[in-house]
Scaffold this motif. Structure first.
Motif, PDB file in Angstrom:
ATOM      1  N   THR A 140      15.942   5.015   0.114  1.00 15.64           N
ATOM      2  CA  THR A 140      14.874   5.094  -0.873  1.00 15.64           C
ATOM      3  C   THR A 140      13.560   5.551  -0.258  1.00 15.64           C
ATOM      4  O   THR A 140      13.144   5.034   0.780  1.00 15.64           O
ATOM      5  N   PHE A 141      12.916   6.507  -0.875  1.00 13.21           N
ATOM      6  CA  PHE A 141      11.567   6.878  -0.465  1.00 13.21           C
ATOM      7  C   PHE A 141      10.579   5.900  -1.100  1.00 13.21           C
ATOM      8  O   PHE A 141      10.526   5.775  -2.329  1.00 13.21           O
ATOM      9  N   ALA A 142       9.821   5.210  -0.252  1.00 12.63           N
ATOM     10  CA  ALA A 142       8.938   4.149  -0.737  1.00 12.63           C
ATOM     11  C   ALA A 142       7.964   4.650  -1.806  1.00 12.63           C
ATOM     12  O   ALA A 142       7.706   3.964  -2.792  1.00 12.63           O
ATOM     13  N   SER A 143       7.436   5.863  -1.632  1.00 14.07           N
ATOM     14  CA  SER A 143       6.430   6.352  -2.571  1.00 14.07           C
ATOM     15  C   SER A 143       7.001   6.659  -3.952  1.00 14.07           C
ATOM     16  O   SER A 143       6.272   6.763  -4.923  1.00 14.07           O
ATOM     17  N   GLN A 144       8.341   6.813  -4.024  1.00 14.54           N
ATOM     18  CA  GLN A 144       8.952   7.151  -5.312  1.00 14.54           C
ATOM     19  C   GLN A 144       9.399   5.931  -6.114  1.00 14.54           C
ATOM     20  O   GLN A 144       9.895   6.073  -7.229  1.00 14.54           O
ATOM     21  N   LYS A 164       8.708  -1.079 -11.590  1.00 17.57           N
ATOM     22  CA  LYS A 164       9.878  -1.857 -12.028  1.00 17.57           C
ATOM     23  C   LYS A 164      10.977  -1.924 -10.969  1.00 17.57           C
ATOM     24  O   LYS A 164      11.764  -2.862 -10.945  1.00 17.57           O
ATOM     25  N   GLN A 165      11.039  -0.910 -10.101  1.00 19.62           N
ATOM     26  CA  GLN A 165      12.091  -0.883  -9.069  1.00 19.62           C
ATOM     27  C   GLN A 165      11.687  -1.616  -7.800  1.00 19.62           C
ATOM     28  O   GLN A 165      12.484  -1.745  -6.876  1.00 19.62           O
ATOM     29  N   LEU A 166      10.461  -2.093  -7.788  1.00 20.97           N
ATOM     30  CA  LEU A 166       9.940  -2.696  -6.567  1.00 20.97           C
ATOM     31  C   LEU A 166      10.801  -3.881  -6.116  1.00 20.97           C
ATOM     32  O   LEU A 166      10.966  -4.121  -4.928  1.00 20.97           O
ATOM     33  N   TYR A 167      11.383  -4.585  -7.063  1.00 20.79           N
ATOM     34  CA  TYR A 167      12.217  -5.740  -6.691  1.00 20.79           C
ATOM     35  C   TYR A 167      13.423  -5.317  -5.863  1.00 20.79           C
ATOM     36  O   TYR A 167      13.905  -6.088  -5.034  1.00 20.79           O
ATOM     37  N   LEU A 168      13.897  -4.081  -6.050  1.00 22.12           N
ATOM     38  CA  LEU A 168      15.028  -3.598  -5.251  1.00 22.12           C
ATOM     39  C   LEU A 168      14.631  -3.454  -3.787  1.00 22.12           C
ATOM     40  O   LEU A 168      15.389  -3.798  -2.886  1.00 22.12           O
ATOM     41  N   LEU A 169      13.415  -2.944  -3.562  1.00 29.21           N
ATOM     42  CA  LEU A 169      12.904  -2.833  -2.201  1.00 29.21           C
ATOM     43  C   LEU A 169      12.677  -4.221  -1.607  1.00 29.21           C
ATOM     44  O   LEU A 169      13.051  -4.502  -0.477  1.00 29.21           O
ATOM     45  N   ARG A 170      12.080  -5.091  -2.399  1.00 29.63           N
ATOM     46  CA  ARG A 170      11.746  -6.436  -1.905  1.00 29.63           C
ATOM     47  C   ARG A 170      13.005  -7.251  -1.603  1.00 29.63           C
ATOM     48  O   ARG A 170      12.970  -8.203  -0.843  1.00 29.63           O
ATOM     49  N   ARG A 171      14.131  -6.871  -2.207  1.00 23.88           N
ATOM     50  CA  ARG A 171      15.397  -7.543  -1.925  1.00 23.88           C
ATOM     51  C   ARG A 171      15.883  -7.176  -0.515  1.00 23.88           C
ATOM     52  O   ARG A 171      16.535  -7.948   0.156  1.00 23.88           O
ATOM     53  N   GLN A 172      15.554  -5.948  -0.092  1.00 20.76           N
ATOM     54  CA  GLN A 172      15.941  -5.509   1.255  1.00 20.76           C
ATOM     55  C   GLN A 172      14.982  -5.982   2.329  1.00 20.76           C
ATOM     56  O   GLN A 172      15.275  -5.895   3.507  1.00 20.76           O
ATOM     57  N   LEU A 173      13.782  -6.404   1.900  1.00 18.25           N
ATOM     58  CA  LEU A 173      12.700  -6.713   2.828  1.00 18.25           C
ATOM     59  C   LEU A 173      12.215  -8.142   2.654  1.00 18.25           C
ATOM     60  O   LEU A 173      11.760  -8.494   1.574  1.00 18.25           O
ATOM     61  N   GLY A 174      12.297  -8.933   3.719  1.00 21.52           N
ATOM     62  CA  GLY A 174      11.648 -10.237   3.694  1.00 21.52           C
ATOM     63  C   GLY A 174      10.338 -10.128   4.443  1.00 21.52           C
ATOM     64  O   GLY A 174      10.264  -9.440   5.459  1.00 21.52           O
ATOM     65  N   VAL A 175       9.292 -10.765   3.949  1.00 22.87           N
ATOM     66  CA  VAL A 175       8.001 -10.653   4.629  1.00 22.87           C
ATOM     67  C   VAL A 175       7.407 -12.021   4.957  1.00 22.87           C
ATOM     68  O   VAL A 175       7.475 -12.947   4.167  1.00 22.87           O
ATOM     69  N   GLU A 223       0.863  -1.183   0.000  1.00 25.83           N
ATOM     70  CA  GLU A 223       0.000   0.000   0.000  1.00 25.83           C
ATOM     71  C   GLU A 223       0.900   1.234   0.000  1.00 25.83           C
ATOM     72  O   GLU A 223       2.070   1.155   0.365  1.00 25.83           O
ATOM     73  N   ILE A 224       0.355   2.367  -0.401  1.00 20.39           N
ATOM     74  CA  ILE A 224       1.095   3.627  -0.387  1.00 20.39           C
ATOM     75  C   ILE A 224       0.396   4.584   0.570  1.00 20.39           C
ATOM     76  O   ILE A 224      -0.845   4.677   0.580  1.00 20.39           O
ATOM     77  N   GLN A 225       1.188   5.286   1.376  1.00 22.07           N
ATOM     78  CA  GLN A 225       0.606   6.212   2.354  1.00 22.07           C
ATOM     79  C   GLN A 225      -0.127   7.336   1.635  1.00 22.07           C
ATOM     80  O   GLN A 225       0.205   7.706   0.511  1.00 22.07           O
ATOM     81  N   THR A 226      -1.112   7.905   2.326  1.00 26.72           N
ATOM     82  CA  THR A 226      -1.876   9.026   1.780  1.00 26.72           C
ATOM     83  C   THR A 226      -1.126  10.342   1.988  1.00 26.72           C
ATOM     84  O   THR A 226      -1.080  11.189   1.111  1.00 26.72           O
ATOM     85  N   PHE A 227      -0.533  10.474   3.202  1.00 26.74           N
ATOM     86  CA  PHE A 227       0.303  11.645   3.518  1.00 26.74           C
ATOM     87  C   PHE A 227       1.563  11.174   4.228  1.00 26.74           C
ATOM     88  O   PHE A 227       1.578  10.110   4.830  1.00 26.74           O
ATOM     89  N   GLY A 228       2.603  12.018   4.184  1.00 26.00           N
ATOM     90  CA  GLY A 228       3.827  11.731   4.910  1.00 26.00           C
ATOM     91  C   GLY A 228       4.839  10.985   4.059  1.00 26.00           C
ATOM     92  O   GLY A 228       4.607  10.735   2.881  1.00 26.00           O
ATOM     93  N   SER A 229       5.980  10.646   4.688  1.00 21.77           N
ATOM     94  CA  SER A 229       7.037   9.979   3.920  1.00 21.77           C
ATOM     95  C   SER A 229       7.550   8.743   4.644  1.00 21.77           C
ATOM     96  O   SER A 229       7.546   8.666   5.875  1.00 21.77           O
ATOM     97  N   ILE A 230       7.971   7.785   3.842  1.00 20.38           N
ATOM     98  CA  ILE A 230       8.557   6.546   4.365  1.00 20.38           C
ATOM     99  C   ILE A 230       9.856   6.307   3.619  1.00 20.38           C
ATOM    100  O   ILE A 230       9.865   6.223   2.389  1.00 20.38           O
ATOM    101  N   LYS A 231      10.948   6.240   4.374  1.00 19.15           N
ATOM    102  CA  LYS A 231      12.250   6.012   3.765  1.00 19.15           C
ATOM    103  C   LYS A 231      12.782   4.665   4.240  1.00 19.15           C
ATOM    104  O   LYS A 231      12.812   4.389   5.447  1.00 19.15           O
TER     105      LYS A 231
END
Ligand code: ADP
Ligand code: ADP
Length: 231
Positions: A66-70, A74-85, A54-62
């Motif tokens: 990397t800022f998540a909203s930006q 296609k770059q999502l795999y870079l974030l998912r490489r840093q994050l295991g869920v 999901e993407i926040q409505t207001f505010g920032s998440i880094k």
């Protein structure tokens, strides 16, 4: 240096449901954080924002630099490489083996060759104590064993952060303890762990940082906190 920086984040679903209200906190590499609060408090939403489901409505998440909203699709795999869920309803290829279910994730993320895939897969299965079950089918395993496979999948690409949404729900006390021990082990190996949980006994027994949500507000951020503020 903060690994995760959440600034004034609000999440509104469908223009009217305030799931999170002006949340601010940051997390350093290597921390273990419990996210607690009643059902509907916003725990799952917070985790979903961190891994960009999901993407926040207001505010920032880094996350890292990397800022998540930006992040583009296609770059999502870079974030998912840093994050295991590890989510509540983790989906597997149920008629495939444990090994195949993990190996497919190594390939998906890093495009590694076959020997590297096998090494990584076996290493992750070893960490969660499932190496001897690697040729079993997923649908032959107990719920607790399936949770272990989900954890192996979360850590197989060596993420800096592991997010877990109520990983001990639906487990008996013994299985739940074994799963919790795995998260503490993963954390002791240097991985940041952020876990939504209702397990008050565990939160009170193994004291770690507590983020408490109530109706979408962050009402407590306490080091070594218990499940309730005044136990
Ligand atoms: P989608 O991602 O396409 O919205 P979901 O399965 O997530 O599909 O949700 C189906 C519907 O239920 C959507 O309208 C969604 O907004 C809503 N929904 C999902 N989860 C919740 C929840 N926890 N509380 C209220 N509504 C929800
Ligand atoms: P928790 O994980 O603490 O139970 P959630 O983050 O699932 O809380 O839900 C927070 C609030 O947002 C609840 O009111 C829930 O119904 C609502 N919600 C969650 N997901 C959706 C969605 N996809 N669409 C609409 N409302 C949702």
């Amino acid at each position: 240096h903060q690994l995760i920086d959440v600034r004034k984040v609000t999440k509104i679903y469908k223009g009217r449901i305030h799931a999170l209200r002006n949340i601010t906190f940051s997390i350093k590499q290597g921390e273990f954080v419990y996210v607690i609060g009643a059902s509907g408090a916003g725990k799952s939403t917070l985790l979903k924002l961190l891994y960009r489901e999901e993407i926040q409505t207001f505010g920032s998440i880094k996350i890292g630099n990397t800022f998540a909203s930006q992040i583009t699709h296609k770059q999502l795999y870079l974030l998912r490489r840093q994050l295991g869920v590890v989510m509540q309803s983790d989906l597997f290829l149920s008629n495939r083996t444990v090994f195949e279910n993990i190996a497919v994730c190594v390939e998906a993320v890093s495009g590694a060759n076959n020997s590297k895939v096998a090494i990584r897969t076996n290493e992750a299965l070893d960490v969660v104590g499932m190496l001897d079950k690697s040729s079993r089918k997923i649908n032959e395993l107990s719920i607790g064993q399936q949770k272990r496979v989900a954890i192996a999948r979360a850590i197989v690409n060596h993420p800096s952060i592991v997010l877990a949404d109520e990983p001990t729900a639906n487990l008996d006390a013994k299985a739940a303890l074994e799963i919790m021990k795995l998260f503490f082990k993963i954390n002791s190996m240097g991985t940041t762990v952020i876990m939504a949980t209702h397990d008050s006994t565990m939160v009170n027994t193994v004291r770690e940082r507590v983020l408490e949500l109530s109706k979408g507000e962050l009402v407590r951020d306490e080091q070594d906190g218990g499940y309730t503020r005044y136990p």
